[in-house]
Enzyme design. Sequence first.
Site, short mmCIF file in Angstrom:
data_model
loop_
_atom_site.label_atom_id
_atom_site.label_comp_id
_atom_site.label_asym_id
_atom_site.label_seq_id
_atom_site.Cartn_x
_atom_site.Cartn_y
_atom_site.Cartn_z
N ASP A 352 5.54 3.18 -6.55
CA ASP A 352 5.43 3.90 -7.81
C ASP A 352 4.58 3.09 -8.80
O ASP A 352 4.76 1.88 -8.95
CB ASP A 352 6.84 4.12 -8.39
N GLU A 388 0.70 4.72 -5.44
CA GLU A 388 0.43 5.69 -6.50
C GLU A 388 -0.57 4.96 -7.41
O GLU A 388 -0.18 4.07 -8.16
CB GLU A 388 1.69 6.06 -7.26
#
Length: 580
Positions: A352, A388
């Site tokens: 993330d 990401e």
Amino acid sequence: MSTGLLSGSHHSLGAHWDGEGVNFVLFSAHAERVELCLFDPKGQSEIARLVLPEQTHELWHGYFPGLAPGAVYGYRVYGPYDPQAGHRFNHHKLLLDPYARQLIGEFHWTDAHFGYCQGDPAEDLSFDNQDNAAFIPKCVVTAPLSVADKANAGNVRVKPNIPWNQTTIYETHVRGFTLQHPDVPELQRGTFAGLGHPKIIAYLKALGITSVELLPVQAFIDEHFLYEKGLCNYWGYNTSSFFAPHTPYLSGNDVCEFRRMVDDYHEAGLEVLLDVVYNHTSESNHLGPTLSFRGIDNASYYRLQAEQPRYYVNDTGCGNTLDVSHPRVLQMVMDSLRYWSGEMGVDGFRFDLATVMAREAHGFNQQAAFLQAVAQDPQLSRIKLIAEPWDIGPGGYQLGSFPAGWSEWNDGYRDTIRRFWRREPGHLPTFARRLHGSSDIFERSGRRPSASINYITSHDGFTLRDLVSYQHRHNSANGESNNDGHRENLSENFGTEGPTDDAAIETARRRQQRNLFATLLVSQGVPMILAGDELGRSQQGNNNAYCQDNELNWIDWQAADERVSDLNAFVTLLLKVRRE
């Protein structure tokens, strides 16, 4: 006070049982004293408080002879409380061991979690002496997995090691995927045991995916502002412990349940990937709680503003940013990744806000210490690594910039496919490039199409059903006056907002879902499917359902109708064609 502890060893951070006792090691560069607090087996009553007797290379350590797995503990760390200098020690707060592999007890929000006095005009410059021990989970000493999980001891299954060019990812949520499945025993629903149930695995095998990517399973808590609204953090992007599994996902009090689930997936030839959040922690900004890292060594664990170390660098948008450039913080992240991929057996990770992990003093750096450490690691360099590729800091959008060995979420693919099928003019050339692996993004650095994780929907945004049913977001249930979530979704409702009985509109929506699925599954690159899209799952137009632990997010397995059955069969056929 005599500690009752031997010096022990400083070499392995955390609590480690050697068969005769437990060795405790905690890193803190600025602490003045560290106390080990032992509790009864349920974590409710403190039974001993012992000073760690030695400090070696900023590692505080002690050895307790005779202590065994199952022992429950936490830490109190003494040092300066000087927020303006970046220090927030408060020994009145019981702290979680960053290396704890199991937690016991529930987290309850209370003013006692804050290191300063709530309501004081001085805010975090004040000092709070309330004890929070009754309201925070405790750490549990665990045995090595091969010893603890006797059912599987010596029965190590080989990982599937599916090549990237044969991989299809299925993004799902441990709780929401199984909570309403009629064939999963009630006590296992919403847990790792439920996710590993034969009926669940059989469904995934029949569908034809190869790899399941789980939203965060590392221990997390609800943000305070959600608690005040009566909501919760359903997605789990608010980590409190990077080694311990989220306790509510265990059907019993046994962390080996996770490994058994992974083994069952491996036996079926399926991979397990974890969505991990090493960019920030659950302690939020300078007005957040003191639960672990902040109270152990705030100035080491977090990136602080150089001219005002009272405040945090907030490249994550979540209040704080973990300082992965610090050697001990980098070590913690690497140790955590090795634990989950080694002892717990997972096949890869999706990071993330991964740009944070490679952000140094002057911004994103392809040669950042974290990226180099992973590349040199004989274990981590062999598994699936997905970035990401953005954060909210300066120069934070880095799609295509990660090094060889990494794949990246390609939001450019997502937006182009949506625009093309919404019939926006001028997108055919870009559509062609996305269909052929986005070479304009990845090929210049010598990377293959597998560097592109192609997706049209993910947990963040509309489901596929909602993408063809809603023109606008409908997030009022989130308590932010419908101001949260993406404003522009590149969606289309075909004439009516939301559900309709109009047969023509329904036919157009069904056709569009097939168009989008077909495009995704014939494109070069690695496709990712959002769980439930093949079942026509709707979130009623909510495109930011992170705080909704209810039917909005849970998959309704008994709602199948002819429309859903046709779509599921269509996706299954496409996946079969892709494999062959």
